[in-house]
Design a protein around this motif. Structure first.
Motif, PDB file in Angstrom:
ATOM      1  N   LYS A  70     -10.249  69.336  10.646  1.00 12.65           N
ATOM      2  CA  LYS A  70     -10.019  70.661  11.231  1.00 12.65           C
ATOM      3  C   LYS A  70      -9.269  70.551  12.551  1.00 12.65           C
ATOM      4  N   LYS A  71      -9.496  69.460  13.241  1.00 11.21           N
ATOM      5  CA  LYS A  71      -8.803  69.277  14.524  1.00 11.21           C
ATOM      6  C   LYS A  71      -7.498  68.513  14.372  1.00 11.21           C
ATOM      7  N   ALA A  72      -7.474  67.548  13.410  1.00 10.83           N
ATOM      8  CA  ALA A  72      -6.380  66.571  13.425  1.00 10.83           C
ATOM      9  C   ALA A  72      -5.314  66.777  12.359  1.00 10.83           C
ATOM     10  N   SER A  73      -5.622  67.522  11.300  1.00  4.67           N
ATOM     11  CA  SER A  73      -4.680  67.567  10.181  1.00  4.67           C
ATOM     12  C   SER A  73      -3.343  68.200  10.563  1.00  4.67           C
ATOM     13  N   ARG A  74      -2.272  67.614   9.997  1.00  2.00           N
ATOM     14  CA  ARG A  74      -0.928  68.173  10.199  1.00  2.00           C
ATOM     15  C   ARG A  74      -0.817  69.573   9.603  1.00  2.00           C
ATOM     16  N   ASP A  75      -1.692  69.870   8.632  1.00  2.00           N
ATOM     17  CA  ASP A  75      -1.626  71.195   8.010  1.00  2.00           C
ATOM     18  C   ASP A  75      -1.894  72.323   9.009  1.00  2.00           C
ATOM     19  N   ASN A  76      -2.538  71.987  10.109  1.00  2.00           N
ATOM     20  CA  ASN A  76      -2.761  73.008  11.142  1.00  2.00           C
ATOM     21  C   ASN A  76      -1.455  73.591  11.664  1.00  2.00           C
ATOM     22  N   ALA A  77      -0.400  72.767  11.630  1.00  2.00           N
ATOM     23  CA  ALA A  77       0.893  73.221  12.153  1.00  2.00           C
ATOM     24  C   ALA A  77       1.798  73.741  11.047  1.00  2.00           C
ATOM     25  N   ARG A  78       1.293  73.739   9.817  1.00  2.00           N
ATOM     26  CA  ARG A  78       2.167  74.055   8.685  1.00  2.00           C
ATOM     27  C   ARG A  78       1.840  75.391   8.029  1.00  2.00           C
ATOM     28  N   THR A  79       0.991  76.172   8.636  1.00  2.00           N
ATOM     29  CA  THR A  79       0.710  77.495   8.075  1.00  2.00           C
ATOM     30  C   THR A  79       1.924  78.383   8.364  1.00  2.00           C
ATOM     31  N   PRO A  80       2.178  79.356   7.483  1.00  2.00           N
ATOM     32  CA  PRO A  80       3.368  80.189   7.662  1.00  2.00           C
ATOM     33  C   PRO A  80       3.433  80.885   9.027  1.00  2.00           C
ATOM     34  N   VAL A  81       4.661  81.026   9.491  1.00  2.00           N
ATOM     35  CA  VAL A  81       4.886  81.719  10.766  1.00  2.00           C
ATOM     36  C   VAL A  81       4.397  83.163  10.641  1.00  2.00           C
TER      37      VAL A  81
END
Ligand code: NOJ
Length: 557
Positions: A409-420
């Motif tokens: 929840k803190k570290a995954s790259r997916d955190n930055a990959r959610t749609p704008v």
């Protein structure tokens, strides 16, 4: 410093899949990017780094390329790309492509050919090796995404090297034919009119001869044998002399574990310059160790010392990049700031902390409106191959699902990959499709571009002001650097000087009110305050109680 054009650019990074969908299939695309060029221009950016848009099976979302000279149908066609280039250039916006040449996709025709037989002309494009006698891989190298660095192929009875996912076989850059292919790819895009390249893990392209065993660590074991390979200089010089030097373009190299000394070696201005600038990772480890998954509490001391070290070391010798976010790291407000009570204040302060330094700034999509981590609760909800691999590995080590998920929840790259998040309508205005390709952060009703545009006190409008100030005052870009109050546990304070102008920057990283006292010899006047994230009243500026995450920028002379 000499005044090359790339030093004055403000670069906006687009990760196309999640930027903007124009055709309603749930996936961001080139049409979507074209529709937002005016927005990017209005922000103040004049260059775009486009993450990969090539055909790809998407095991690593575009960083596994199946064809270097085409556009993925997910994103459009080559003609659409040409239109994008034309429309961007028309607005004075440059475009750099992501050049991913350390590895290809396993679906690239070179790899498909290479595994047909040992005498196939493409066999030597990759690192195919016999295993050790006991059915073990040729050496102990591990993938930087966790898991083994080699995969066995039964047909050939050989193993192939992949420093990243199984589906990303490493190219053998020692083969001159491979280097020729790379140069052809560069020419293809440069001839079309692109303005340069962001070069993916470029410092990994030369591996130590004999591929010796590495120091045994669970992730990226062997890295000491390729992070600064024996022929790196030679290959980069070849790319530059044969191709890049013949175009009006610029390059930025991605370089994990880079040090300032090594960056200077590769980017120092002059005839031996290999790349124009590098992305290092040091300041991204103020709350983690080597990878985002090995977490530790945020340390302002680490952030300050890394930022300041690079400012000082490169000054007058080589050119810095400035960034706090990209598609490989969780959102910065959720890491170094406070994404709840002080999201707006800390988002603005973080912007000040890096955008008042020397170098070429990069801003990642959504950063300018203060997007935050999504914190997906279950592993099945993730898309990122690195997160999935780390999960598997950590489960293997006996860590509980709960424990790993709290890390992800803190570290995954997916955190930055959610749609704008463009507006507060369905799917955040990202797509007209019923279902977007990936989860949308539910906070889009509150955090979105449209509401930020309307609100004069928004993070977006703050970025615009800051970028404008940077453009109007060369001291931001070219000034020297001096840090103050190095030992402060609350403040990052520094000054920059150029031609009689002085910039003085105060950033509080505390979530509490803290007392600020100007260092000796510095006289701060309200008249010189050019930017702040709170409405500071006319009090003494030399001594005041800074509010949580307060930031102030003064300009003298
Ligand atoms: C760095 C890229 O930024 C990242 O997204 C990718 O997974 C690796 N290189 C491998 O290409």
């Amino acid at each position: 410093m000499s005044k090359d054009f790339y030093k004055d650019l403000i670069v906006y990074q687009i990760w196309p899949r999640s930027f903007c969908d124009s055709n309603g299939d749930g996936i961001g695309d080139i049409g979507g990017i074209i529709s937002k060029l005016d927005y990017i221009k209005d922000l103040g950016a004049d260059a775009i780094w486009l993450s990969p848009v090539y055909p790809s099976p998407n095991h690593d979302y575009g960083y596994d390329i199946a064809d270097y000279m085409d556009i993925s149908p997910d994103y459009g066609t080559l003609d659409d790309f040409k239109t994008l280039l034309f429309e961007a250039h028309r607005r004075g916006i440059k475009i750099i492509m992501d050049l991913v040449i350390n590895h290809t996709s396993n679906e690239h025709k070179w790899f498909i050919e290479s595994k047909k037989s040992e005498d196939n002309p493409y066999h030597d494009y990759y690192f195919w090796r016999k295993g050790k006698s006991d059915k073990k891989p040729p050496n102990n190298w591990k993938s930087t995404f966790a898991g083994p660095g080699w995969t066995y192929d039964e047909h050939l009875d050989k193993w192939y090297l992949h420093l990243f996912a199984v589906e990303q076989p490493d190219l053998n850059m020692d083969n001159p034919k491979v280097r020729k292919e790379v140069k052809d790819i560069m020419r293809f895009w440069l001839d079309m009119g692109v303005d340069g390249f962001r070069e993916d893990v470029i410092t990994f392209i030369s591996k130590k001869e004999g591929l010796p065993d590495g120091f045994p660590i669970p992730v990226a074991c062997g890295i000491e044998h390729y992070k600064k390979g024996p022929h790196l200089h030679e290959y980069l010089a070849e790319f530059k002399d044969d191709v890049l030097a013949h175009y009006d373009c610029f390059t930025v190299g991605e370089a994990p574990m880079m040090t300032p000394e090594y960056a200077i070696e590769l980017t120092a201005e002059g005839k031996d310059q290999r790349l124009n600038m590098m992305f290092h990772f040091e300041h991204m480890q103020a709350d983690c160790f080597i990878t985002d998954f090995l977490q530790r509490p945020f340390s302002l001391k680490k952030y300050k010392s890394s930022m300041s070290k690079w400012q000082k070391a490169l000054y007058g010798k080589a050119w810095n990049t400035l960034y706090l976010e990209n598609h490989d790291h969780p959102r910065i407000i959720s890491r170094y700031g406070d994404d709840k009570k002080y999201r707006v204040e800390s988002g603005k302060m973080l912007a000040v902390s890096y955008l008042c330094q020397g170098g070429t700034p990069f801003i990642y999509q959504g950063q300018e409106i203060g997007m935050t981590n999504i914190r997906l609760p279950e592993i099945e909800m993730y898309e990122d191959v690195a997160t999935k691999n780390v999960y598997k590995m950590a489960r293997g080590f006996g860590l509980s699902d709960k424990m790993i998920m709290s890390l992800a929840k803190k570290a995954s790259r997916d955190n930055a990959r959610t749609p704008v998040q463009w507006n507060d309508s369905k799917n955040a205005g990202f797509t007209a499709a019923e279902k977007p390709w990936f989860h949308i952060n539910p906070n889009y009703t509150e955090i979105n571009v449209e509401s930020d545009l309307e609100n004069p006190n928004s993070i977006l409008n703050f970025y615009k002001k800051l970028i404008k100030l940077r453009r109007e005052n060369p001291v931001f870009t070219y000034g020297n650097f001096k840090e103050h109050m190095e030992n402060s546990k609350d403040f990052y304070v520094y000054e920059r000087n150029l031609d009689g102008k002085k910039l003085f920057v105060i950033c509080s990283f505390s979530n509490k009110a803290v007392r600020f006292k100007a260092p000796k010899g510095i006289n701060l006047e309200y008249e010189n305050l050019i930017l702040a994230n709170y409405n500071s009243r006319k009090t003494s500026d030399n001594e005041f109680t800074a509010k949580p995450y307060e930031a102030r920028v003064y300009l003298f002379g």
